[in-house]
Design a protein around this motif. Structure first.
Motif, short mmCIF file in Angstrom:
data_model
loop_
_atom_site.label_atom_id
_atom_site.label_comp_id
_atom_site.label_asym_id
_atom_site.label_seq_id
_atom_site.Cartn_x
_atom_site.Cartn_y
_atom_site.Cartn_z
N UNK A 111 0.82 -1.21 0.00
CA UNK A 111 0.00 0.00 0.00
C UNK A 111 0.85 1.26 0.00
N UNK A 112 2.00 1.22 0.66
CA UNK A 112 2.89 2.38 0.71
C UNK A 112 3.38 2.71 -0.70
N UNK A 113 3.83 1.71 -1.43
CA UNK A 113 4.39 1.94 -2.76
C UNK A 113 3.29 2.22 -3.78
N UNK A 114 2.24 1.41 -3.78
CA UNK A 114 1.22 1.48 -4.84
C UNK A 114 0.20 2.59 -4.64
N UNK A 115 0.00 3.06 -3.40
CA UNK A 115 -1.06 4.05 -3.15
C UNK A 115 -0.53 5.29 -2.43
N UNK B 70 -6.79 -1.24 6.78
CA UNK B 70 -5.63 -1.03 5.92
C UNK B 70 -4.50 -0.37 6.72
N UNK B 71 -3.30 -0.90 6.59
CA UNK B 71 -2.13 -0.33 7.25
C UNK B 71 -1.33 0.44 6.19
N UNK B 72 -1.46 1.76 6.21
CA UNK B 72 -0.82 2.62 5.22
C UNK B 72 0.65 2.86 5.55
N UNK C 22 2.65 -3.73 8.53
CA UNK C 22 2.02 -5.05 8.39
C UNK C 22 1.44 -5.17 6.98
N UNK C 23 1.29 -6.38 6.56
CA UNK C 23 0.75 -6.63 5.22
C UNK C 23 -0.77 -6.63 5.29
N UNK C 24 -1.38 -5.62 4.69
CA UNK C 24 -2.85 -5.54 4.60
C UNK C 24 -3.20 -5.22 3.17
N UNK D 13 -3.53 9.31 7.47
CA UNK D 13 -2.36 8.44 7.62
C UNK D 13 -1.05 9.16 7.34
N UNK D 14 -1.07 10.12 6.43
CA UNK D 14 0.16 10.80 6.03
C UNK D 14 0.36 12.17 6.66
#
Length: 186
Positions: free
Chosen positions: A17-21, A55-57, A61-63, A163-164
């Motif tokens: 999620x960090x890379x793709x979103x 979702x863990x942004x 963890x893998x979500x 989240x950011x």
């Protein structure tokens, strides 16, 4: 800048999620607005879940799964198109092409993997001068129904802002729902 192509993606892992979103969201939020934004999606976005719950942004963890991440980034492209009418913002499914991620025996022509992005970034073809579309091999296609759901767009933007700590200009400061992590049924 004339155009920014968000051309990054990983297939799995805690950083998915960090890379793709998150990365395309932050870059979009922090740069001076270009004339055109192109976000790399995938036909697999249609299998994504229109839910932000759990979702863990942060990438600790893998979500979520690849399909979820591509649904979210396609929704981001549509939200930007709605909020920034002076910018052409579109999502592209490059197809299943021979890359390190796609593998060597994929069925699509490698040239097709980048042709649509180049076209959207540089052409003055009237078909290209639109915003909020989902493209595959220079043809508009219908995305997952959640992509054009403005409530889901606002929920996603609010969750990414939370989240950011960075809000996309023009987005609502709070989600338009009872729960910022709510589900959207489509």
């Amino acid at each position: 800048m004339d155009a920014v192509v968000h051309n990054v993606g990983i297939p799995n892992g805690a950083q998915l999620l960090v890379v793709n979103v998150v990365a395309p969201y932050l870059l979009t939020s922090l740069i001076q607005r270009p004339k055109r934004l192109i976000y790399l999606s995938s036909s697999m976005h249609r299998g994504g879940r229109a839910s932000l719950a759990g979702m863990d942004w942060t990438g600790r963890t893998s979500t979520g799964c690849y399909s979820d991440s591509k649904l979210f980034v396609t929704t981001l492209a549509a939200a930007v198109a709605r909020l920034w009418p002076e910018v052409y913002s579109n999502a592209v499914d490059p197809g299943w092409v021979p890359t390190n991620m796609g593998g060597p025996s994929t069925p699509d022509d490698p040239r097709l993997g980048h042709l649509t992005q180049e076209w959207l970034a540089t052409s003055d073809d009237p078909e290209v001068l639109n915003s909020g579309s989902y493209w595959h091999h220079q043809r508009r296609q219908e995305p997952h129904p959640a992509v054009n759901d403005t409530r889901f767009q606002d929920l996603l933007l609010a969750e990414l802002a939370r989240a950011t700590g960075t809000r996309l200009a023009g987005s609502c400061p709070r989600p338009i729902s009872d729960s910022p992590r709510g589900n959207v049924r489509t």
